[in-house]
Design a protein around this motif. Structure first.
Motif, PDB file in Angstrom:
ATOM      1  N   ALA A 144       0.839  -1.252  -0.056  1.00 21.11           N
ATOM      2  CA  ALA A 144       0.178  -0.200   0.078  1.00 21.11           C
ATOM      3  C   ALA A 144       0.952   1.455  -0.045  1.00 21.11           C
ATOM      4  O   ALA A 144       0.484   2.167  -0.646  1.00 21.11           O
ATOM      5  N   LEU A 151      -6.157   1.184   2.138  1.00 23.11           N
ATOM      6  CA  LEU A 151      -6.210  -0.134   3.148  1.00 23.11           C
ATOM      7  C   LEU A 151      -7.502  -0.162   3.838  1.00 23.11           C
ATOM      8  O   LEU A 151      -7.936   0.817   4.238  1.00 23.11           O
ATOM      9  N   PRO A 204      -5.834  -4.783   0.955  1.00 24.07           N
ATOM     10  CA  PRO A 204      -5.799  -3.619  -0.151  1.00 24.07           C
ATOM     11  C   PRO A 204      -7.288  -3.476  -0.857  1.00 24.07           C
ATOM     12  O   PRO A 204      -7.710  -4.453  -1.179  1.00 24.07           O
TER      13      PRO A 204
END
Length: 241
Positions: A144, A151, A204
């Motif tokens: 991320a 996230l 994610p």
């Protein structure tokens, strides 16, 4: 020549010839070993993350991408010991631990003489307790940050309460041996720090995160006085937290 020295020499031989490939037979003759030995060595370098590649067919062979490797670096014994200690701290609980392991393998392969002896002696004296950070969580946080992605977290606070958060990562803070993801929390609509070992899950979303200034998110928090570690000074942009 022992195997460690030969692995290092193989990399330098390929670098010197780059971008022209070298055959296994030519490398075997150069180092006076069998072709099977060279083949095993090249496979070991590839497994360790060294950017070597093979091209099949006539005119093919093994080559290395010089843009993806560093030139030879001569470490002193003290510098090698410092690297050994720093890499020992990069256990599974810290971000980018996997990359740190492959970096350690490359450094170990390049060390010779007193520097190698100093690093190995110190490494034998360092132990660590197992990490409590989930590797899937760590991997998701790393990705991320690298890709600037949103996230979705399941987070357990100091009181044991679990909550779901959607966050936009801005950076990492390390303090007292702990690592924190600093992010804009959409749920709380404010900057927040999430201790990595308290993140139960990190998924994610595939959504691009908005850019956030790390220093601004830390304002008014216990991390407001954070500064770039001195060791990262040559890498960090010229600005202060």
């Amino acid at each position: 020549m022992n195997r460690t020295a030969r692995l290092y020499a193989l990399v330098e031989e390929l670098r010197a010839a780059a971008p022209r490939p070298l055959t296994v037979a030519a490398l075997a003759a150069r180092f006076e070993v069998g072709t099977r030995t060279v083949q095993r060595d090249l496979q070991a370098l590839m497994a360790a993350g060294v950017p070597v590649r093979t091209t099949p067919g006539r005119g093919g062979g093994w080559s290395i991408d010089p843009a993806m490797t560093l030139p030879p670096i001569r470490f002193t014994a003290d510098e090698a010991s410092a690297l050994a200690a720093a890499l020992a701290a990069a256990d599974a609980s810290v971000p980018y631990a996997g990359a740190a392991r492959t970096a350690a393998q490359k450094i170990a392969a390049s060390l010779t003489g007193p520097a190698s002896a100093a690093a190995r002696e110190l490494a034998a004296r360092i132990v660590a307790l197992p990490s409590r950070t989930d590797s899937a969580v760590r991997d998701a946080v790393e990705q991320a940050l690298t890709d600037d992605m949103v996230l979705r977290l399941s987070y357990v606070d100091a009181a044991g309460r679990e909550s779901d958060r959607v966050v936009e990562p801005a950076g990492l803070l390390t303090a007292d041996g702990r690592w924190y993801l600093i992010a804009w929390c959409r749920t709380r609509r404010a900057g927040r720090g999430f201790r990595l070992d308290r993140i139960a899950t990190a998924v994610p979303t595939g959504e691009r995160a908005h850019p956030h200034d790390l220093a601004e998110l830390l304002l008014g928090s216990a991390g407001a006085g954070a500064a770039h570690p001195a060791a990262l000074g040559p890498l960090a942009p010229v600005r202060s937290l």
